[in-house]
Enzyme design. Structure first.
Site, PDB file in Angstrom:
ATOM      1  CB  CYS A   8      -0.955   0.058   1.188  1.00 26.06           C
ATOM      2  SG  CYS A   8      -2.010  -1.353   1.356  1.00 26.06           S
ATOM      3  N   GLY A  34       0.154  -0.237  -5.031  1.00 25.16           N
ATOM      4  CA  GLY A  34      -1.158  -0.851  -4.848  1.00 25.16           C
ATOM      5  C   GLY A  34      -2.085  -0.498  -5.978  1.00 25.16           C
ATOM      6  CG  ASN A 108       2.165   1.119   3.825  1.00 25.54           C
ATOM      7  OD1 ASN A 108       1.904  -0.067   3.579  1.00 25.54           O
ATOM      8  ND2 ASN A 108       3.288   1.681   3.466  1.00 25.54           N
ATOM      9  N   GLY A 109       0.847  -0.991   6.245  1.00 28.54           N
ATOM     10  CA  GLY A 109       1.524  -1.883   7.187  1.00 28.54           C
ATOM     11  C   GLY A 109       0.595  -2.973   7.624  1.00 28.54           C
ATOM     12  CB  CYS A 245      10.708  -3.027   5.046  1.00 28.97           C
ATOM     13  SG  CYS A 245      10.515  -4.149   3.654  1.00 28.97           S
ATOM     14  CE1 TYR A 251       8.636  -6.350  -7.886  1.00 31.24           C
ATOM     15  CE2 TYR A 251       7.243  -6.036  -5.965  1.00 31.24           C
ATOM     16  CZ  TYR A 251       7.392  -6.285  -7.316  1.00 31.24           C
ATOM     17  OH  TYR A 251       6.279  -6.443  -8.090  1.00 31.24           O
ATOM     18  CG  ASP A 355      12.940  -7.921  -7.932  1.00 30.36           C
ATOM     19  OD1 ASP A 355      12.324  -8.217  -6.910  1.00 30.36           O
ATOM     20  OD2 ASP A 355      12.418  -7.975  -9.061  1.00 30.36           O
ATOM     21  CB  CYS A 391       6.667 -10.165   4.878  1.00 25.12           C
ATOM     22  SG  CYS A 391       6.548  -8.535   5.637  1.00 25.12           S
ATOM     23  CB  CYS A 441      13.012  -5.770   8.976  1.00 24.63           C
ATOM     24  SG  CYS A 441      12.155  -7.361   8.792  1.00 24.63           S
ATOM     25  CB  CYS A 444      11.467 -11.984   3.684  1.00 22.54           C
ATOM     26  SG  CYS A 444      12.181 -10.455   3.172  1.00 22.54           S
TER      27      CYS A 444
HETATM   28  P1  AMP Z   1       7.779 -15.531  -8.255  1.00 23.95           P
HETATM   29  O1  AMP Z   1       7.429 -15.669  -9.680  1.00 23.95           O
HETATM   30  O2  AMP Z   1       6.678 -15.977  -7.347  1.00 23.95           O
HETATM   31  O3  AMP Z   1       9.106 -16.136  -7.899  1.00 23.95           O
HETATM   32  O4  AMP Z   1       7.907 -13.973  -7.956  1.00 23.95           O
HETATM   33  C1  AMP Z   1       9.090 -13.303  -8.241  1.00 23.95           C
HETATM   34  C2  AMP Z   1       8.804 -12.017  -8.940  1.00 23.95           C
HETATM   35  O5  AMP Z   1       7.821 -11.271  -8.225  1.00 23.95           O
HETATM   36  C3  AMP Z   1      10.050 -11.171  -9.041  1.00 23.95           C
HETATM   37  O6  AMP Z   1      10.276 -10.939 -10.395  1.00 23.95           O
HETATM   38  C4  AMP Z   1       9.736  -9.882  -8.305  1.00 23.95           C
HETATM   39  O7  AMP Z   1       9.970  -8.782  -9.154  1.00 23.95           O
HETATM   40  C5  AMP Z   1       8.282  -9.969  -7.935  1.00 23.95           C
HETATM   41  N1  AMP Z   1       8.016  -9.779  -6.485  1.00 23.95           N
HETATM   42  C6  AMP Z   1       8.788 -10.022  -5.439  1.00 23.95           C
HETATM   43  N2  AMP Z   1       8.159  -9.741  -4.266  1.00 23.95           N
HETATM   44  C7  AMP Z   1       6.926  -9.319  -4.601  1.00 23.95           C
HETATM   45  C8  AMP Z   1       5.766  -8.865  -3.872  1.00 23.95           C
HETATM   46  N3  AMP Z   1       5.742  -8.837  -2.537  1.00 23.95           N
HETATM   47  N4  AMP Z   1       4.699  -8.479  -4.571  1.00 23.95           N
HETATM   48  C9  AMP Z   1       4.685  -8.540  -5.911  1.00 23.95           C
HETATM   49  N5  AMP Z   1       5.721  -8.963  -6.652  1.00 23.95           N
HETATM   50  C10 AMP Z   1       6.831  -9.348  -6.023  1.00 23.95           C
HETATM   51 FE1  SF4 Z   2      10.464  -6.247   4.593  1.00 21.43          FE
HETATM   52 FE2  SF4 Z   2      11.060  -8.835   4.470  1.00 21.43          FE
HETATM   53 FE3  SF4 Z   2      11.029  -7.570   6.827  1.00 21.43          FE
HETATM   54 FE4  SF4 Z   2       8.747  -8.002   5.506  1.00 21.43          FE
HETATM   55  S1  SF4 Z   2      10.104  -9.547   6.389  1.00 21.43           S
HETATM   56  S2  SF4 Z   2       9.366  -6.109   6.540  1.00 21.43           S
HETATM   57  S3  SF4 Z   2       9.426  -7.792   3.377  1.00 21.43           S
HETATM   58  S4  SF4 Z   2      12.421  -7.187   5.088  1.00 21.43           S
END
Ligand code: AMP
Ligand code: SF4
Length: 461
Positions: A8, A34, A108-109, A245, A251, A355, A391, A441, A444
């Site tokens: 968000c 979002g 947000n959070g 975070c 990302y 990423d 997370c 943090c 993850c």
């Molecule tokens: P996946 O296909 O499930 O491995 O997702 C990886 C892709 O999702 C990467 O290319 C990231 O750019 C993107 N991504 C990573 N974290 C998030 C998130 N929390 N919400 C949406 N996209 C994400």
């Molecule tokens: Fe960010 Fe990962 Fe910590 Fe969630 S667990 S606040 S995504 S660093």
């Protein structure tokens, strides 16, 4: 428990004529945080007016809705899509009338003790309309016996745990609060208008650039800001513990934003350079997965001397793939979104940079489309460490079982995505790119959460 109030963007505009227009442009700049729903509350001098709906900012608001939202104070919200629920009841701001008067809030959070608090409040007779943690906060405020909204909010904040950037409008007052850990970003800016100076508070500073607002500072972790009678009063409600975070840099945030006081683009580029130092691969070209892989691929190319090529083109009119719940739809959406340039890829040894890996769907598809385009070798490089834990602080991640790196070895993941090699940035490399991992943090990646963050106040004592 699945959380509903994720990622968000929030914005608050204070002391500027046509505040709704400024909030609208800010939400527009923060659309990447979002895309499910958007909304705004404005104090028009007599009452708080709210407009919210599902859809993108440009779909939710138009000339006529904005013209009806007249006033000098506006708060706004973009809601991130989550699996399962798509209810317009979950759009923000949340508005309520309680004994002290009108209140509207954006958040947000993610509260880590929302479930416990909700259960307690329900047993005491509270009724809930949404799945939002934010509604729990409103109930706590409404039940407080303190004499002013400010004091009620302070009392409510003492009971909640987890991540929050909150912006309230209380008729002619705007109140901002950030959790003691500063998990989610929140910046303060100044806006100059013909009638003097106003203020803006937003999740990301890219919102300021669009409005010509000046970045002043971040709202401190544990700080409360009260905007009233053209003045700001700051109170440090909780001692700051700093647990920001780190994933924002990887990302979520836009590269042109200052997040936690640092430019996101520079950090992402440094992640790529660091990856090149950690992992040397013989190859012909470095290709980013657009858009989030671009700065790190550039960094990798500069550090390694291997040419950078935009070998994959993104269709910008398709939403983020991660949000689709069905695996088959997610796979189709990757194909709809990303298309390789055969002329660039054919016959080449390709390093492709993304990423992060969450479920592995995107990586697998990317390797596939590159191989189909004629790549001789595909080396998948990830500019963050393996995601091994979910997370609980407001970011939409699937359960641990669905995180491919949590359940498989590196080589099993490589085989699954069918890459010739697979490399992740190390935790040390991540820390170096950011400057230090002190005060961040990275749960993850390392599974280290805030102590006691899932407990209620009573359990802590
Ligand atoms: P996946 O296909 O499930 O491995 O997702 C990886 C892709 O999702 C990467 O290319 C990231 O750019 C993107 N991504 C990573 N974290 C998030 C998130 N929390 N919400 C949406 N996209 C994400
Ligand atoms: Fe960010 Fe990962 Fe910590 Fe969630 S667990 S606040 S995504 S660093």
């Amino acid at each position: 428990m699945k959380h509903w109030n994720e990622e968000c963007a929030v914005v608050g505009v204070y002391g500027v004529e046509n505040a709704s227009w400024l909030a609208y442009y800010s939400l527009f700049a923060m659309q990447h945080r979002g895309q499910e729903a958007s909304g705004m509350s404005v104090f028009d001098g007599e009452a708080i007016q709210t407009h919210k709906a599902q859809g993108l900012v440009c779909e939710v608001f138009n000339q006529s809705t904005l013209s009806n939202l007249k006033g000098n104070i506006a708060i706004g919200h973009n809601r991130y899509a989550t699996a399962g629920k798509n209810s317009s009841l979950d759009a923000q701001p949340l508005y309520a009338r309680c004994s002290l008067g009108e209140i509207s809030v954006v958040h947000n959070g993610n509260l880590t003790n929302a479930g416990i608090l909700r259960e307690r409040l329900t047993q005491e007779g509270s009724i809930f309309q949404s799945f939002l943690d934010t509604e729990v906060i409103l109930h706590l405020i409404a039940k407080s016996k303190k004499e002013s909204f400010e004091e009620c909010i302070k009392e409510a904040l003492k009971s909640i745990r987890g991540a929050y950037c909150l912006i309230f409008v209380l008729r002619d007052k705007m109140i901002v609060a950030r959790d003691p850990y500063g998990l989610r970003p929140l910046s303060l800016g100044k806006i100059k208008s013909e009638k003097g100076e106003g203020y803006i508070v937003a999740s990301e500073s890219c919102a300021f650039d669009l409005l010509g607002a000046e970045y002043v500072r971040d709202v401190n972790a544990g700080e409360m800001l009260v905007f009233h009678n053209d003045k700001i009063t700051s109170t440090q409600l909780f001692s700051p513990k700093d647990f920001k975070c780190i994933f924002e840099y990887i990302y979520f945030a836009r590269p042109d934003s200052q997040v936690f006081g640092k430019n996101v683009y520079s950090i992402r580029k440094e992640m790529g350079r660091e990856l090149a130092r950690e992992c040397k691969i013989e190859s012909d070209i470095v290709v980013p997965v657009p858009d989030s892989g671009v700065p790190s691929a550039l960094g990798y190319a500069l550090e390694s001397g291997i040419p950078f090529e935009l070998g994959i083109i993104r269709n910008h009119y398709v939403g983020r793939t991660f949000i689709e719940s069905e695996q088959s739809i997610r796979e189709l959406k990757v194909k709809l979104k990303l298309n390789p340039i055969k002329e660039v890829i054919e016959g080449k040894r390709v390093i492709v940079l993304d990423d992060s890996v969450v479920r592995g769907t995107t990586s697998r598809q990317i390797v596939k489309i590159l191989k189909n385009a004629g790549a001789k070798e595909v080396h998948l490089l990830i500019s963050s460490p393996p995601t091994i834990s979910p997370c609980f602080y407001g970011v939409d991640t699937p359960s641990k079982q669905e995180l491919i790196c949590a359940t498989h070895t590196l080589d099993e993941v490589r085989k699954y995505v069918r890459a010739d090699s697979l490399h992740f940035l190390s935790l040390e490399g991540l820390a170096k790119s950011v400057g230090s991992n002190e005060g961040y943090c990275q749960a993850c990646f390392d599974g280290k959460y805030i102590e006691n963050c899932f407990k209620s106040e009573d359990e802590e004592e």
